[in-house]
Design a protein around this motif. Structure first.
Motif, PDB file in Angstrom:
ATOM      1  N   GLY A 292      -8.172   6.617  12.127  1.00  0.00           N
ATOM      2  CA  GLY A 292      -8.363   5.549  11.160  1.00  0.00           C
ATOM      3  C   GLY A 292      -9.573   5.817  10.291  1.00  0.00           C
ATOM      4  O   GLY A 292     -10.647   6.170  10.794  1.00  0.00           O
ATOM      5  N   LEU A 293      -9.421   5.660   8.963  1.00  0.00           N
ATOM      6  CA  LEU A 293     -10.531   5.769   8.019  1.00  0.00           C
ATOM      7  C   LEU A 293     -10.964   4.351   7.638  1.00  0.00           C
ATOM      8  O   LEU A 293     -10.130   3.502   7.306  1.00  0.00           O
ATOM      9  N   ALA A 294     -12.267   4.114   7.689  1.00  0.00           N
ATOM     10  CA  ALA A 294     -12.786   2.758   7.499  1.00  0.00           C
ATOM     11  C   ALA A 294     -12.522   2.219   6.097  1.00  0.00           C
ATOM     12  O   ALA A 294     -12.580   2.953   5.108  1.00  0.00           O
ATOM     13  N   SER A 295     -12.226   0.928   6.032  1.00  0.00           N
ATOM     14  CA  SER A 295     -12.198   0.215   4.753  1.00  0.00           C
ATOM     15  C   SER A 295     -13.598  -0.315   4.472  1.00  0.00           C
ATOM     16  O   SER A 295     -14.496  -0.193   5.300  1.00  0.00           O
ATOM     17  N   ASN A 296     -13.781  -0.897   3.284  1.00  0.00           N
ATOM     18  CA  ASN A 296     -15.070  -1.523   3.002  1.00  0.00           C
ATOM     19  C   ASN A 296     -14.911  -3.012   2.699  1.00  0.00           C
ATOM     20  O   ASN A 296     -15.708  -3.605   1.990  1.00  0.00           O
ATOM     21  N   GLY A 297     -13.842  -3.591   3.254  1.00  0.00           N
ATOM     22  CA  GLY A 297     -13.608  -5.011   3.042  1.00  0.00           C
ATOM     23  C   GLY A 297     -12.134  -5.302   2.923  1.00  0.00           C
ATOM     24  O   GLY A 297     -11.289  -4.564   3.462  1.00  0.00           O
ATOM     25  N   VAL A 298     -11.812  -6.349   2.197  1.00  0.00           N
ATOM     26  CA  VAL A 298     -10.432  -6.821   2.109  1.00  0.00           C
ATOM     27  C   VAL A 298      -9.568  -5.903   1.248  1.00  0.00           C
ATOM     28  O   VAL A 298      -8.346  -5.933   1.335  1.00  0.00           O
ATOM     29  N   HIS A 299     -10.194  -5.049   0.432  1.00  0.00           N
ATOM     30  CA  HIS A 299      -9.495  -4.183  -0.519  1.00  0.00           C
ATOM     31  C   HIS A 299      -8.720  -5.037  -1.521  1.00  0.00           C
ATOM     32  O   HIS A 299      -9.314  -5.860  -2.198  1.00  0.00           O
ATOM     33  N   SER A 300      -7.399  -4.931  -1.636  1.00  0.00           N
ATOM     34  CA  SER A 300      -6.695  -5.683  -2.688  1.00  0.00           C
ATOM     35  C   SER A 300      -5.432  -6.366  -2.193  1.00  0.00           C
ATOM     36  O   SER A 300      -4.477  -6.538  -2.957  1.00  0.00           O
ATOM     37  N   ASN A 301      -5.430  -6.778  -0.934  1.00  0.00           N
ATOM     38  CA  ASN A 301      -4.277  -7.506  -0.389  1.00  0.00           C
ATOM     39  C   ASN A 301      -4.734  -8.744   0.363  1.00  0.00           C
ATOM     40  O   ASN A 301      -5.810  -8.749   0.959  1.00  0.00           O
TER      41      ASN A 301
END
Length: 348
Positions: free
Chosen positions: A184-193
């Motif tokens: 898994g590669l980390a997100s930095n928040g909610v992104h766009s969904n």
């Protein structure tokens, strides 16, 4: 019509052609910075050209993707913070392309508004150019539509269109099997969904966009507008290194719906929720909405923005390569017999 009467102009109807031309001139430097091998010509033509052979392809298969950024636009409009919404637009398209094994080559945008604001529009399209530049993708064209009566106040809409390519026979997913490892590669928040849900939670919380974020520094609006991460160059580096069998961009449907899209029938993704820490924004959303964990996992990325399915004997090397590319990488599970996603542990 009597002599001397001033006739109706297009500007009288609310469409300013001169403003549109001025916007094209203003954004040309930003678009120029995205140029790459294969690009032909510049902005302003009736169509945009791209030379696949000049881009290095011998027997290419084209891959196309289109997307928007959903009701995250509402927050950008209401806060006036439109500088990174274009990055979101690019990311939602090019992160999908790379999941097919394709290199994004060029991008086109569609920007529609009721009344063209040159400053607002140039900030939005500059963000699009930044996203393209960061993912090695040329911004070679687009459409700016001034549509009075369709959009009101400062409202606007965005759509993006990305085209990529791969050599014939290199498409993904391919070779996914039992025992493969999930990185898994980390997100930095909610992104766009999930922003319709986010906005509903905002109503429940009673907070405004300018209120301090309960889960981060700065305002709530700014924290929720953190742009979607671009995984293109990192993911392509891993694919070219060998051992990547599939990639899943964790968008609408979250961790529950997206990973199975790259897994063959008869196999499942076993994901250990204890292997990473739920980012604070998702904890705040879950607590405020009294959200059950299964619903959270089906709605949001929950801290994992991109999933790689890799051969077990390549997992450590690929994780190291991705960390060298600046990624936060977590071994979150494996491919097992079954169907869909099988969860172990808990996030909440």
């Amino acid at each position: 019509m009597s002599k001397g009467h001033n006739g109706l102009t297009y500007a009288d109807a609310g469409v300013d052609i001169d403003a549109g031309n001025a916007l094209v001139e203003r954004i040309k430097p930003a678009a120029k910075r995205t140029m790459r091998s294969g690009t032909m010509g510049g902005l302003g033509g009736f169509g945009a050209l791209f030379d696949l052979r000049a881009a290095g392809y011998r027997d290419p298969i084209l891959v196309a993707a289109t997307d928007g950024v959903g009701t995250k636009l509402r927050i950008a409009i209401d806060t006036g913070n439109v500088d990174t919404i274009g990055v979101d637009l690019v990311a939602m398209c090019v992160n999908d392309l790379v999941c097919q094994g394709a290199e994004p080559l060029f991008f086109l945008d569609y920007f529609a508004t009721g009344k063209l604001d040159l400053d607002q529009a140039s900030r939005i399209i500059t963000g699009i150019a930044q996203g393209c530049e960061a993912s090695g993708c040329a911004l070679i064209g687009g459409e700016t539509a001034e549509m009075p009566g369709m959009y009101h106040g400062g409202d606007f809409d965005l759509a993006g269109f990305a085209v990529g390519a791969m050599e014939r026979g290199s498409d993904l997913p391919a070779g996914v099997g039992e025992g493969d490892v999930l990185l898994g590669l980390a997100s930095n928040g909610v992104h766009s969904n999930g922003y319709s849900f986010v906005r509903k939670v905002m109503e429940l919380s009673g907070l405004g966009w300018d209120a301090p974020a309960p889960f981060a520094e700065g305002s709530l609006g700014a924290a929720l507008l953190a742009p979607t991460r671009l995984y293109v160059k990192q993911a392509l580096a891993a694919v070219r290194a060998g051992g990547v069998h599939g990639l899943a961009h964790i968008t609408g449907g979250g961790l529950t719906e997206n990973p199975p899209r790259v897994i063959p029938e008869g196999l499942a993704c076993e994901i250990d929720l204890d292997t990473w820490t739920l980012p604070p924004v998702f904890g705040w959303l879950a607590r405020t909405a009294n959200m059950a964990e299964p619903e959270l996992l089906k709605t949001f990325n929950c801290g994992i923005g991109m999933l790689l399915v890799v051969a077990e004997d390549r997992a450590e090397a690929l994780a190291g390569l991705l960390r060298d590319q600046g990624e936060t990488v977590t071994r979150i599970g494996r491919v097992v017999p079954g169907a869909g996603v099988i969860y172990k542990g808990r996030l909440l």
